[in-house]
Enzyme design. Structure first.
Site, short mmCIF file in Angstrom:
data_model
loop_
_atom_site.label_atom_id
_atom_site.label_comp_id
_atom_site.label_asym_id
_atom_site.label_seq_id
_atom_site.Cartn_x
_atom_site.Cartn_y
_atom_site.Cartn_z
N ALA A 120 -57.62 44.05 56.93
CA ALA A 120 -56.83 45.25 56.69
C ALA A 120 -56.50 45.36 55.20
O ALA A 120 -57.18 44.77 54.36
CB ALA A 120 -55.57 45.21 57.54
N VAL B 158 -62.57 43.35 52.41
CA VAL B 158 -61.12 43.47 52.31
C VAL B 158 -60.80 44.95 52.21
O VAL B 158 -61.45 45.69 51.47
CB VAL B 158 -60.58 42.73 51.07
CG1 VAL B 158 -59.06 42.86 51.00
CG2 VAL B 158 -60.99 41.27 51.09
N CYS B 159 -59.82 45.39 53.00
CA CYS B 159 -59.35 46.77 52.92
C CYS B 159 -60.52 47.75 53.16
O CYS B 159 -61.28 47.59 54.10
CB CYS B 159 -58.67 46.99 51.57
SG CYS B 159 -57.62 48.46 51.45
N THR B 160 -60.67 48.75 52.29
CA THR B 160 -61.72 49.76 52.49
C THR B 160 -63.10 49.27 52.08
O THR B 160 -64.05 50.04 52.10
CB THR B 160 -61.39 51.05 51.73
OG1 THR B 160 -61.16 50.75 50.35
CG2 THR B 160 -60.14 51.71 52.31
N THR C 238 -59.89 47.95 58.95
CA THR C 238 -59.72 48.28 57.55
C THR C 238 -58.26 48.66 57.34
O THR C 238 -57.43 48.49 58.24
CB THR C 238 -60.67 49.42 57.12
OG1 THR C 238 -60.58 49.62 55.71
CG2 THR C 238 -60.33 50.72 57.83
#
Length: 320
Positions: free
Chosen positions: A157, A104-106, A124
Site C-alpha cells: 500500500a 510500493v504504493c502506485t 496499492t
C-alpha cells in the site's frame, strides 16, 4: 549465504519514501549481516531523477546496464500516472526474471501496465485501488491489506507500507532477529501483518450525510460492547431495519455489520496495545463476548491471534 541484489527503479516523479524506506531496511540488514544484500538504483538513461517532493536522486546506473536483480523493486509516485513507455517495456521484460518482484504504493500501476499483475492478487495506495481495478480488470485488487504476496510478486500500500513489506522480506531471508534489529533501529514496528487494514474503520468508511446515521456511527464507536444489531441501530435512527441497512450502505460505503466488525476490531487492538487488560476482559469490552470469538476475528482479519498481536505491537513503555 548468497548475496541478493536489490535493484530499485527510479523515474521522474517518484515518491522519495517509496525508495528510501525499503532501501534503509535492506541497508540495515546488510550492516547487521554483511554480504547479504547488494543495493543498486537505476533510471532509464542513468540520469538523476527528481522526486515528487523536489528531491533529486542520483542513480547508480542506467537500466540497460543494471545488474540482474534478485529483488526488483518498483516504487510509486506521481510519475506512475503517465509512465514512460520505455520504462513499462523494461519492467515487462525484466520483472519476470527477478526472484522477487516488488512494488510500493502506485508502483503496482506500473506492474499492471506491464501485464505482470494479470490473474494475481495485488494492492496499492488506498486512493488508487479503484483506478487499478477499473483500468486492469484482470488484476484481483485487494483494497484493505498493507501488502499482498502472490507467488514471486509482492505489492504494498501507500508509502510507509513499503517499509513493512521490506521488513517481511528481510525476515524471510535472514530471520526474525535480523528483521527485529532493523525495525528497532528505524523505530518502527516489526511488523504489521500484511493483511492489517490500511485505515481505521472511521477513516475507511465515509461519514453519512444524514444526521441520524452520523449519530449511529458515533454511537457504534463509543459503545462497541453494546447491542449493535441492525434492529437496535435502526431503532436508534428511527428507521425500519431494512431502510436503515440500505441507507447506511449507501451513505457510508459499507454494511452496518461490516462497520461494527471493524470498530470492534479497532477497539480491541487499541486495548491490546495500550493497556494491561486480560484477553477475556478486552473481548467483553470490545463486544466479542468470548476470547475465542475475538481470536477468530483477529485471525480472519489480521492473520494473528490477539496474544501475538499484543506481543508485536505493544510499546515497551505500556503498563504491565
Amino acid at each position: 549465504m548468497a548475496q541478493r541484489t536489490v535493484l530499485v527503479v527510479l523515474f521522474d516523479g517518484v515518491q522519495s519514501l517509496d525508495v528510501t524506506g525499503p532501501l534503509e531496511v535492506f541497508a540495515g540488514a546488510e550492516k547487521h549481516t554483511p554480504g547479504t544484500y547488494r543495493l543498486r538504483t537505476a533510471s532509464l538513461d542513468g540520469a538523476p531523477v527528481r522526486t515528487s517532493s523536489g528531491l533529486s536522486l542520483v542513480p547508480d546506473t542506467a537500466l540497460t546496464g543494471a545488474p540482474r536483480a534478485h529483488t526488483l523493486l518498483v516504487p510509486g509516485g506521481e510519475g506512475t500516472r503517465r509512465p514512460d513507455p520505455r520504462l513499462v517495456e523494461w519492467v515487462r521484460g525484466h520483472g519476470p526474471r527477478a526472484a522477487r518482484l516488488v512494488s510500493v504504493c502506485t508502483g503496482a500501476i506500473l506492474l499492471a501496465e506491464a501485464g505482470l499483475l494479470d490473474g494475481r492478487r495485488a494492492t496499492t495506495h488506498w486512493a488508487y485501488c479503484a483506478k487499478l481495478a477499473r483500468d486492469h480488470p484482470a488484476v484481483r485488487v485487494e483494497a484493505d491489506p498493507i501488502f499482498v504476496r502472490d507467488g514471486q510478486v509482492a505489492t504494498s500500500a501507500g508509502v510507509t507500507a513499503g517499509i513493512d513489506l521490506a521488513l517481511a522480506l528481510v525476515e524471510e531471508d535472514l530471520g526474525r532477529d535480523t528483521a527485529l534489529t532493523v525495525a528497532r533501529h528505524l523505530v518502527v514496528f516489526l511488523r504489521r501483518p500484511g493483511n492489517q487494514a490500511q485505515f481505521s474503520a472511521q477513516l475507511t468508511a465515509q461519514t453519512a450525510h444524514r444526521e441520524p446515521l452520523r449519530d449511529v456511527q458515533q454511537w457504534i464507536t463509543e459503545h462497541p460492547a453494546g447491542d449493535l444489531t441492525v434492529e437496535a441501530l435502526a431503532a436508534r435512527a428511527a428507521l425500519s431495519p431494512r431502510h436503515f441497512a440500505r441507507a447506511f450502505q449507501s451513505e457510508t460505503g459499507m454494511s452496518p455489520g461490516r462497520y461494527v466488525d471493524r470498530v470492534r476490531l479497532e477497539h480491541a487492538r487499541r486495548l491490546l496495545e495500550d493497556t494491561a487488560d486480560g484477553i477475556a476482559q478486552i473481548a467483553r469490552a470490545s463486544g466479542y463476548g468470548t476470547p475465542e470469538a475475538m481470536r477468530r476475528a483477529f485471525l480472519r482479519t489480521l492473520g494473528a491471534s490477539p496474544a501475538e498481536y499484543r506481543r508485536r505491537f505493544r510499546p515497551a513503555h505500556a503498563p504491565t
